[in-house]
Design a protein around this motif. Structure first.
Motif, PDB file in Angstrom:
ATOM      1  N   THR A 352       0.820  -1.216   0.000  1.00 43.09           N
ATOM      2  CA  THR A 352       0.000   0.000   0.000  1.00 43.09           C
ATOM      3  C   THR A 352       0.853   1.265   0.000  1.00 43.09           C
ATOM      4  O   THR A 352       0.354   2.344  -0.308  1.00 43.09           O
ATOM      5  CB  THR A 352      -0.942   0.042   1.219  1.00 43.09           C
ATOM      6  N   TYR A 369       0.264   5.508  -5.101  1.00 41.61           N
ATOM      7  CA  TYR A 369       0.546   5.226  -3.692  1.00 41.61           C
ATOM      8  C   TYR A 369       0.373   6.479  -2.826  1.00 41.61           C
ATOM      9  O   TYR A 369       1.346   6.961  -2.234  1.00 41.61           O
ATOM     10  CB  TYR A 369       1.959   4.667  -3.545  1.00 41.61           C
ATOM     11  N   SER A 371      -0.801   6.762   0.072  1.00 44.65           N
ATOM     12  CA  SER A 371      -0.475   6.495   1.475  1.00 44.65           C
ATOM     13  C   SER A 371       1.035   6.459   1.709  1.00 44.65           C
ATOM     14  O   SER A 371       1.483   6.394   2.855  1.00 44.65           O
ATOM     15  CB  SER A 371      -1.097   5.181   1.944  1.00 44.65           C
TER      16      SER A 371
END
Length: 463
Positions: A352, A369, A371
């Motif tokens: 993630t 991405y 995060s």
């Protein structure tokens, strides 16, 4: 030979070390499993070893540091220490060595690993407690293997007839699937000091240490790496023919190699979608996947050397970031006035956060991405592609070579440029935010790209 049991292999989790070593070795063997003996033994380009040499060197490095250094054991196989010595055997010479057969190599690796596990169980430290504290030498051995996995993948990328076809490929996320509208802007990083280098416990290489304060002027840095689509515009605008964009050494290399595009781009006269030099269109290849460049336009550019990145920066009216600028944008948290181990925080990388761990076999689209963003909002700083910086490779103030000179100290100087950030071919443990890669500015086989920066003062003066 019987091993004496040391009093206490202090702070070494033997079961965890054994599991980690087994996991890393399994990945090495999985990567090469689809290749035949002839392909493994062939030297495909002079700057990359025959893959069988890399695998043998992995085993010999493990044997030297654990069996010999910790336990004083004799060599497992005659002649292997000299054969797999990278200094005694420069890369262009390795194909001429009497390299082992697949069966011989498998036998050697197995015997070395059996010896390693016996040494691990005994707690031997070779009279150097620092070497085994917190499992240091064992982690050094497995990260060395992980780095050679990336070198093996560079050789696999070179294969074209037939190309390397992975056993398993992990699908990569898309910003469209996340509902993101990606904006390729720049992010401001204010002036001020920050603390640079590895600042936590556990393993780190000597060149990541010691942590030290660095003063950085205000600058802006790209939110995302430069993409294939961005780079295509440079190629179409004659970037490879405009001498004024290139430093003299870079122009000499471009002429010597007749460069027209990144490595692993190829002209395709029959595609005819976007005009390239001589009326050709361009295709990009990622292992066994080939696509028109415009169809992978949102993927970070890879396989460009420092001189290409530097010329692109001039064309764009910007520059490459310094290593300190890159690390501040990546790891510094202005709210807490502390450095993070990874751009997103304390949590180790997973799928993630970043495109790491090899099995995507290509960069992921920018914006995939969110995060993984740093405290400043800069994205994809870890994974996808190594990023060229403008900095020469050298030691930090107070640098101490440990446990040997030839990992870092022997390479310090202006011959090498620093790359930061890790690529899709990098294992997560090697993708620490402070990890420093380096190479000659002419190298294009590495999974390297870049992002741009500019000083705030220059931007204001330029209007």
């Amino acid at each position: 030979m019987e091993l004496e049991t040391a009093p206490a292999a202090a702070r070494v989790d033997r079961e965890a070390v054994a599991r980690r070593m087994a996991d890393v070795r399994q990945r090495t063997l999985e990567l090469i499993a689809v290749l035949d003996s002839a392909t493994l033994r062939r030297q495909h380009i002079p700057i990359l070893s025959p893959m069988v040499w890399d695998v043998g060197h992995i085993g010999n490095f493990e044997e030297q540091w654990i069996g010999q250094r910790l336990a004083g054991l004799p060599p497992v196989a005659d002649g292997y220490q000299k054969m797999f010595d990278p200094v005694a055997n420069p890369r262009p010479t390795r194909a001429a060595l009497p390299l082992p057969t697949g069966e011989e190599l498998a036998n050697y690796l197995g015997r070395v690993r059996e010896q390693t596990l016996r040494v691990l169980e005994s707690g031997a430290d070779g009279g150097e407690p620092r070497l085994v504290a917190d499992g240091f030498v064992y982690e050094m051995v497995v990260e060395h293997e992980e780095q050679h996995q990336e070198t093996l993948l560079q050789a696999m990328q070179v294969l074209s007839d037939p190309p390397y076809a992975p056993q398993h490929r992990r699908p990569l996320p898309s910003p469209r699937a996340l509902g993101r509208n990606v904006v390729q802007d720049m992010v401001r990083v204010d002036a001020g000091p920050f603390r640079m280098g590895w600042q936590r416990g556990g393993f780190a290489y000597d060149n990541e240490l010691p942590p030290h304060e660095v003063q950085v002027a205000a600058f802006e840095i790209d939110r995302f790496p430069v993409t294939h689509g961005d780079y295509l515009a440079f190629v179409q605008d004659g970037g490879y023919r405009r001498r004024e964009l290139w430093q003299p050494a870079g122009w000499a290399f471009r002429e010597q190699e007749a460069l027209e595009a990144p490595r692993h781009w190829q002209p395709a006269r029959s595609v005819g979608r976007i005009g390239a030099p001589f009326g050709e269109a361009w295709l990009a290849r990622f292992m066994d996947r080939i696509a028109p460049v415009e169809e992978v336009a949102d993927l970070p550019i890879v396989h460009v050397c420092y001189w290409e990145a530097d010329a692109y920066a001039r064309w764009a009216g910007k520059r490459l970031p310094t290593e300190a600028e890159w690390e501040k944008a990546a790891l510094w948290d202005p709210a807490t006035q502390r450095a993070r181990p990874w751009p997103w925080g304390e949590e180790p990388p997973d799928t993630t956060h970043a495109n790491l761990d090899q099995l995507g076999f290509a960069p992921a689209p920018i914006g995939a991405y969110p995060s993984g963003a740093s405290a400043y909002g800069v994205e994809q700083l870890v994974g996808d592609c190594w990023e060229w910086t403008s900095s020469d490779f050298g030691g930090y103030p107070g640098f101490e070579a440990y446990p040997y000179d030839d990992y870092s100290k022997s390479w310090f100087g202006s011959d090498y440029k620093v790359l930061r950030g890790a690529s899709w071919a990098t294992r997560p443990a090697v993708a620490r935010g402070t990890f420093r890669n380096w190479d000659y500015p002419i190298r294009r086989q590495i999974f390297a790209g870049f992002r741009l920066a500019q000083s705030v003062e220059a931007q204001v003066e330029g209007g």
